[in-house]
Design an enzyme around this catalytic site. Structure first.
Site, PDB file in Angstrom:
ATOM      1  N   ASP A 106       0.816  -1.221   0.000  1.00 15.99           N
ATOM      2  CA  ASP A 106       0.000   0.000   0.000  1.00 15.99           C
ATOM      3  C   ASP A 106       0.847   1.268   0.000  1.00 15.99           C
ATOM      4  OD1 ASP A 106       1.064  -0.116   2.476  1.00 15.99           O
ATOM      5  OD2 ASP A 106      -0.839  -0.134   3.578  1.00 15.99           O
ATOM      6  N   GLY A 107       2.141   1.134  -0.074  1.00 18.79           N
ATOM      7  CA  GLY A 107       2.998   2.317  -0.157  1.00 18.79           C
ATOM      8  C   GLY A 107       3.583   2.743   1.186  1.00 18.79           C
ATOM      9  N   GLU A 108       3.150   2.125   2.272  1.00 16.17           N
ATOM     10  CA  GLU A 108       3.736   2.485   3.576  1.00 16.17           C
ATOM     11  C   GLU A 108       5.195   2.046   3.635  1.00 16.17           C
ATOM     12  OE1 GLU A 108      -0.321   2.186   6.300  1.00 16.17           O
ATOM     13  OE2 GLU A 108       1.241   0.704   6.572  1.00 16.17           O
ATOM     14  N   ARG A 145      13.667  26.084   2.602  1.00 18.01           N
ATOM     15  CA  ARG A 145      13.275  27.333   1.922  1.00 18.01           C
ATOM     16  C   ARG A 145      11.889  27.789   2.341  1.00 18.01           C
ATOM     17  NH1 ARG A 145      14.334  25.737  -4.116  1.00 18.01           N
ATOM     18  NH2 ARG A 145      13.749  23.723  -3.263  1.00 18.01           N
ATOM     19  N   HIS A 195      19.726  25.850   3.685  1.00 19.83           N
ATOM     20  CA  HIS A 195      19.325  27.151   3.153  1.00 19.83           C
ATOM     21  C   HIS A 195      18.904  28.061   4.319  1.00 19.83           C
ATOM     22  CE1 HIS A 195      18.049  29.888   0.010  1.00 19.83           C
ATOM     23  NE2 HIS A 195      17.061  30.193   0.816  1.00 19.83           N
ATOM     24  N   LYS A 251      17.681  39.232  -7.390  1.00 23.72           N
ATOM     25  CA  LYS A 251      16.648  38.428  -8.077  1.00 23.72           C
ATOM     26  C   LYS A 251      15.272  38.842  -7.590  1.00 23.72           C
ATOM     27  CE  LYS A 251      16.025  33.971  -6.610  1.00 23.72           C
ATOM     28  NZ  LYS A 251      16.427  32.575  -6.485  1.00 23.72           N
ATOM     29  N   ASP A 309      25.660  28.785  -6.426  1.00 26.63           N
ATOM     30  CA  ASP A 309      24.464  28.888  -5.577  1.00 26.63           C
ATOM     31  C   ASP A 309      24.398  27.676  -4.660  1.00 26.63           C
ATOM     32  OD1 ASP A 309      22.210  30.069  -4.563  1.00 26.63           O
ATOM     33  OD2 ASP A 309      21.024  29.958  -6.397  1.00 26.63           O
TER      34      ASP A 309
HETATM   35  C1  R5P Z   1      16.903  30.304  -3.194  1.00 30.62           C
HETATM   36  O1  R5P Z   1      17.080  31.452  -2.922  1.00 30.62           O
HETATM   37  C2  R5P Z   1      18.024  29.366  -3.468  1.00 30.62           C
HETATM   38  O2  R5P Z   1      19.233  29.877  -3.001  1.00 30.62           O
HETATM   39  C3  R5P Z   1      18.149  29.040  -4.946  1.00 30.62           C
HETATM   40  O3  R5P Z   1      18.563  30.181  -5.641  1.00 30.62           O
HETATM   41  C4  R5P Z   1      16.846  28.578  -5.489  1.00 30.62           C
HETATM   42  O4  R5P Z   1      16.300  27.608  -4.667  1.00 30.62           O
HETATM   43  C5  R5P Z   1      16.998  28.035  -6.890  1.00 30.62           C
HETATM   44  O5  R5P Z   1      15.745  27.666  -7.355  1.00 30.62           O
HETATM   45  P1  R5P Z   1      15.475  27.494  -8.897  1.00 30.62           P
HETATM   46  O6  R5P Z   1      16.568  26.615  -9.441  1.00 30.62           O
HETATM   47  O7  R5P Z   1      14.136  26.822  -8.938  1.00 30.62           O
HETATM   48  O8  R5P Z   1      15.444  28.833  -9.523  1.00 30.62           O
END
Ligand code: R5P
Length: 291
Positions: free
Chosen positions: A36-38, A95, A127, A192, A219
């Site tokens: 069942d996926g458990e 996040r 993060h 961003k 990143d």
């Molecule tokens: C968010 O600020 C993280 O540092 C990454 O920049 C982010 O999670 C990248 O997400 P994506 O690849 O979906 O743009």
């Protein structure tokens, strides 16, 4: 107290490497789901009286990964383990550190509360954005927050000396600037604006001259890849010789890796999540923290 390194379904390869470095026994956690996926888990070695180190990266299945950790930590205790450490090289849900819309689940805190049944949590470059220490969400559970920056810096020093180091958004200064310091270089950190999971706008300033130069975009996480694609496109248009992308955690949601590679980008990650482009091994970093 003797240590045993237990490889969980999403962490077995890294667990083996850590065990080898520590000269500690390795044992895989048996896991075959019920019809069942458990989740159905079983230790394959005695854990009584031992320090049990569970290694599990929370990707590609963050929810299963989390449940397996909660079950394994508690089972190890019931079976008499003296101490349980969870090594989660990639810690999911970090996040979600804010209620971005009213009534939304802020999952980082709840995830931390659920994993606090371990004595210690060891992770790599979580993060950290709206919180600055893991202790703020993990309460009394000891945490070790390791960074792959030096390993990445060393890799770039050998492979791509002289490249322009770029962080794609404000939070990325934690990686871009530290890695640039390692290379005795300067990082350019961009701004961003995120409109949705798939839409971001990033402007590369006109003053940044990349013509004929190698660029490395750094990143912590690549998920959909849009945070990387936006500035990379602009840099290629402006004549960058080659654009490399280095991330600690390669999530690569759906076909993100293929899309980045199709643009001509050379992508490199660590092995906190095992990816086809994991070139930087974090096992030495984790093994040192466990000593
Ligand atoms: C968010 O600020 C993280 O540092 C990454 O920049 C982010 O999670 C990248 O997400 P994506 O690849 O979906 O743009």
């Amino acid at each position: 107290m003797k240590t045993i390194i237990v490889g969980m379904p999403q962490g077995a390869d890294l667990a083996k490497r850590i065990a080898k470095r520590l000269r500690a026994p390795f044992s895989p956690l048996w896991s075959v789901p019920f019809p069942d996926g458990e989740s159905h888990l079983r230790f394959t070695a005695q854990v009584k009286g031992r320090h049990v180190v569970l290694v599990q990266s929370m990707h590609p299945a963050p929810n299963d990964g989390m449940i397996e950790c909660i079950f394994a930590i508690n089972t190890a205790r019931e079976l008499g383990a003296k101490k349980v450490t969870l090594v989660a090289p990639y810690l999911a849900y970090m996040r979600q550190d804010k209620r971005f819309t009213p009534l939304e689940c802020q999952s980082n805190r709840i995830m931390a509360r659920l994993l606090s049944c371990a004595d210690r949590i060891v992770t790599v470059d979580p993060h950290l954005h709206r919180i600055d220490r893991l202790g703020q969400i993990f309460g009394k559970t000891r945490t070790a927050c390791l960074s792959a920056n030096a390993l990445i810096g060393e890799y770039l020093r050998k492979q791509h000396p002289g490249a322009v180091i770029v962080g794609p958004d404000a939070e990325s200064y934690q990686w871009a600037e530290r890695i640039a310091e390692h290379l005795r270089a300067h990082a350019v950190v961009l701004r961003k604006k995120r409109y949705s999971s798939y839409t971001v706008r990033i402007k590369v300033p006109d003053e940044l001259v990349v013509k004929g130069r190698d660029v490395v975009i750094v990143d912590d996480i690549i998920s959909t890849g849009h945070t990387i694609m936006e500035p990379a496109k602009q840099m290629l248009r402006r004549g960058a010789r080659r654009v490399y992308v280095v991330a600690v955690h390669g999530i690569f949601a759906s076909d993100a890796l293929r899309r980045l590679q199709r643009m001509g980008l050379r992508v490199i990650t660590t092995n906190t999540i095992a990816t086809p482009v994991s070139r930087i091994d974090v096992a030495p970093l984790i093994a040192d923290a466990l000593k």
